[in-house]
Design a protein around this motif. Structure first.
Motif, PDB file in Angstrom:
ATOM      1  N   LEU A  66      26.665  50.345  45.453  1.00  0.00           N
ATOM      2  CA  LEU A  66      26.127  50.269  43.987  1.00  0.00           C
ATOM      3  C   LEU A  66      27.249  50.553  42.995  1.00  0.00           C
ATOM      4  N   ALA A  67      27.910  51.525  43.252  1.00  0.00           N
ATOM      5  CA  ALA A  67      29.016  52.164  42.590  1.00  0.00           C
ATOM      6  C   ALA A  67      30.357  51.120  42.523  1.00  0.00           C
ATOM      7  N   ILE A  68      30.652  50.718  43.778  1.00  0.00           N
ATOM      8  CA  ILE A  68      31.732  49.494  43.699  1.00  0.00           C
ATOM      9  C   ILE A  68      31.301  48.280  42.984  1.00  0.00           C
ATOM     10  N   GLY A  69      30.143  47.888  43.275  1.00  0.00           N
ATOM     11  CA  GLY A  69      29.571  46.760  42.704  1.00  0.00           C
ATOM     12  C   GLY A  69      29.684  46.835  40.902  1.00  0.00           C
ATOM     13  N   SER A  70      29.069  47.898  40.507  1.00  0.00           N
ATOM     14  CA  SER A  70      29.152  48.098  39.024  1.00  0.00           C
ATOM     15  C   SER A  70      30.505  48.179  38.506  1.00  0.00           C
ATOM     16  N   LEU A  71      31.112  49.167  39.167  1.00  0.00           N
ATOM     17  CA  LEU A  71      32.497  49.582  38.432  1.00  0.00           C
ATOM     18  C   LEU A  71      33.550  48.547  38.650  1.00  0.00           C
ATOM     19  N   VAL A  72      33.593  47.603  39.605  1.00  0.00           N
ATOM     20  CA  VAL A  72      34.572  46.519  39.835  1.00  0.00           C
ATOM     21  C   VAL A  72      34.119  45.564  38.883  1.00  0.00           C
ATOM     22  N   ALA A  73      32.845  45.205  38.785  1.00  0.00           N
ATOM     23  CA  ALA A  73      32.515  44.172  37.788  1.00  0.00           C
ATOM     24  C   ALA A  73      32.794  44.502  36.539  1.00  0.00           C
ATOM     25  N   GLY A  74      32.582  45.686  36.007  1.00  0.00           N
ATOM     26  CA  GLY A  74      33.038  46.006  34.752  1.00  0.00           C
ATOM     27  C   GLY A  74      34.477  45.912  34.504  1.00  0.00           C
ATOM     28  N   ALA A  75      35.250  46.548  35.511  1.00  0.00           N
ATOM     29  CA  ALA A  75      36.952  46.157  35.469  1.00  0.00           C
ATOM     30  C   ALA A  75      37.119  44.710  35.199  1.00  0.00           C
ATOM     31  N   ALA A  76      36.340  43.770  36.123  1.00  0.00           N
ATOM     32  CA  ALA A  76      36.476  42.297  35.991  1.00  0.00           C
ATOM     33  C   ALA A  76      36.295  41.950  34.530  1.00  0.00           C
ATOM     34  N   ARG A  77      35.170  42.196  34.048  1.00  0.00           N
ATOM     35  CA  ARG A  77      34.814  42.110  32.637  1.00  0.00           C
ATOM     36  C   ARG A  77      35.935  42.300  31.541  1.00  0.00           C
ATOM     37  N   SER A  78      36.369  43.556  31.788  1.00  0.00           N
ATOM     38  CA  SER A  78      37.293  44.184  30.847  1.00  0.00           C
ATOM     39  C   SER A  78      38.610  43.435  31.028  1.00  0.00           C
ATOM     40  N   ALA A  79      38.652  42.705  32.178  1.00  0.00           N
ATOM     41  CA  ALA A  79      40.306  42.141  32.330  1.00  0.00           C
ATOM     42  C   ALA A  79      40.169  40.713  32.113  1.00  0.00           C
ATOM     43  N   ILE A  80      38.985  40.024  31.753  1.00  0.00           N
ATOM     44  CA  ILE A  80      38.927  38.809  31.140  1.00  0.00           C
ATOM     45  C   ILE A  80      39.721  38.707  29.649  1.00  0.00           C
ATOM     46  N   ARG A  81      40.584  37.973  29.518  1.00  0.00           N
ATOM     47  CA  ARG A  81      41.188  37.688  28.036  1.00  0.00           C
ATOM     48  C   ARG A  81      40.641  36.519  27.617  1.00  0.00           C
ATOM     49  N   VAL A  82      39.964  36.845  26.745  1.00  0.00           N
ATOM     50  CA  VAL A  82      39.154  35.365  25.881  1.00  0.00           C
ATOM     51  C   VAL A  82      39.426  35.453  24.256  1.00  0.00           C
ATOM     52  N   GLY A  83      40.389  35.306  23.808  1.00  0.00           N
ATOM     53  CA  GLY A  83      40.533  35.110  22.488  1.00  0.00           C
ATOM     54  C   GLY A  83      40.714  36.873  21.900  1.00  0.00           C
ATOM     55  N   ARG A  84      40.990  37.563  22.601  1.00  0.00           N
ATOM     56  CA  ARG A  84      41.163  39.028  22.326  1.00  0.00           C
ATOM     57  C   ARG A  84      42.371  39.632  22.082  1.00  0.00           C
ATOM     58  N   ALA A  85      42.365  40.247  20.637  1.00  0.00           N
ATOM     59  CA  ALA A  85      43.654  41.136  20.378  1.00  0.00           C
ATOM     60  C   ALA A  85      44.136  41.926  21.662  1.00  0.00           C
ATOM     61  N   PRO A  86      45.493  42.211  21.440  1.00  0.00           N
ATOM     62  CA  PRO A  86      46.008  43.134  22.419  1.00  0.00           C
ATOM     63  C   PRO A  86      45.317  44.438  22.232  1.00  0.00           C
ATOM     64  N   TYR A  87      45.300  45.341  23.258  1.00  0.00           N
ATOM     65  CA  TYR A  87      44.701  46.439  23.339  1.00  0.00           C
ATOM     66  C   TYR A  87      45.144  47.350  22.176  1.00  0.00           C
ATOM     67  N   GLN A  88      46.494  47.528  22.050  1.00  0.00           N
ATOM     68  CA  GLN A  88      47.135  48.264  20.989  1.00  0.00           C
ATOM     69  C   GLN A  88      46.533  47.956  19.668  1.00  0.00           C
ATOM     70  N   GLN A  89      46.443  46.807  19.478  1.00  0.00           N
ATOM     71  CA  GLN A  89      45.787  46.031  18.105  1.00  0.00           C
ATOM     72  C   GLN A  89      44.405  46.493  17.811  1.00  0.00           C
ATOM     73  N   ARG A  90      43.718  46.322  19.102  1.00  0.00           N
ATOM     74  CA  ARG A  90      42.253  46.370  18.901  1.00  0.00           C
ATOM     75  C   ARG A  90      41.652  47.812  18.165  1.00  0.00           C
ATOM     76  N   TYR A  91      42.307  48.764  18.638  1.00  0.00           N
ATOM     77  CA  TYR A  91      42.166  50.006  18.167  1.00  0.00           C
ATOM     78  C   TYR A  91      42.978  50.729  17.236  1.00  0.00           C
ATOM     79  N   ALA A  92      43.658  50.096  16.513  1.00  0.00           N
ATOM     80  CA  ALA A  92      44.464  50.596  15.371  1.00  0.00           C
ATOM     81  C   ALA A  92      43.791  51.411  14.434  1.00  0.00           C
ATOM     82  N   VAL A  93      44.080  52.371  13.820  1.00  0.00           N
ATOM     83  CA  VAL A  93      43.381  52.998  12.707  1.00  0.00           C
ATOM     84  C   VAL A  93      44.341  52.581  11.688  1.00  0.00           C
ATOM     85  N   GLU A  94      43.576  52.167  10.420  1.00  0.00           N
ATOM     86  CA  GLU A  94      44.270  51.639   9.247  1.00  0.00           C
ATOM     87  C   GLU A  94      44.020  52.553   8.138  1.00  0.00           C
TER      88      GLU A  94
END
Length: 190
Positions: free
Chosen positions: A162-190
């Motif tokens: 269960l841990a492997i299935g859920s954690l790897v699936a979460g990592a895969a969802r996080s690794a899919i790049r669909v029109g997303r700003a780069p990591y540094q820009q998404r969490y920039a504080v202005e």
């Protein structure tokens, strides 16, 4: 064809879209979705995926270790070694931990391959991991060992799966790049 086009919309396209465009496309912008002659593959951030896979391997190995500790020290069941071997057992505990880590890395490789080559990759991944986890849960029950040991092994295998299935699936969802700003820009504080 009518004055509103073949399907009731304005001639040449869809309401609000570019002339002759695709539904959902921005006015005057490029059409949305796979284009003829183009690739419909989703770009994968392999570094992010494999970092998540390595973290999952560590978690899976620790789950195996904690599971053995609980069964041997708390429940006092001689799992993977005689009782005299202590709370950690013997080399079989190390084999279980390394096997859990290897399974997590294999799952990461599998999801990477599925992301690159199949439609709906996370659906296939969930089915494959679910079925392999079911096999890992049932196998100890068929091994002819005492029921308490078989059940303890089955529960440990279930939690690892269960841990492997859920954690790897979460990592895969996080690794899919669909029109997303780069990591540094998404969490920039202005």
């Amino acid at each position: 064809m009518t004055a509103h086009g073949e399907y009731g919309g304005p001639p040449g396209g869809f309401p609000g879209g570019p002339p002759g465009g695709v539904p959902g496309g921005p006015p005057g912008g490029p059409p949305v979705g796979p284009q003829p002659g183009g690739s419909d593959r989703v770009p994968v951030d392999a570094t992010r995926l494999w970092a998540g896979g390595l973290a999952t391997a560590v978690v899976a190995a620790l789950i195996a270790l904690v599971g053995v500790l609980i069964v041997r020290a708390v429940l006092r069941i001689a799992l993977y070694a005689p009782k005299e071997a202590g709370a950690l057992g013997d080399g079989d505990t190390v084999v279980l931990c390394l096997g859990a880590a290897a399974a997590a890395l294999a799952a990461t490789g599998l999801v990477h391959l599925l992301l690159l080559a199949t439609p709906r990759p996370l659906s296939y991944f969930s089915w494959i991991v679910g079925l392999l986890t079911a096999v890992a849960v049932v196998m100890p029950l068929l091994a002819g060992v005492p029921l308490a040991i078989a059940l303890a092994q089955s529960v440990i295998h279930l939690v690892i799966g269960l841990a492997i299935g859920s954690l790897v699936a979460g990592a895969a969802r996080s690794a899919i790049r669909v029109g997303r700003a780069p990591y540094q820009q998404r969490y920039a504080v202005e």
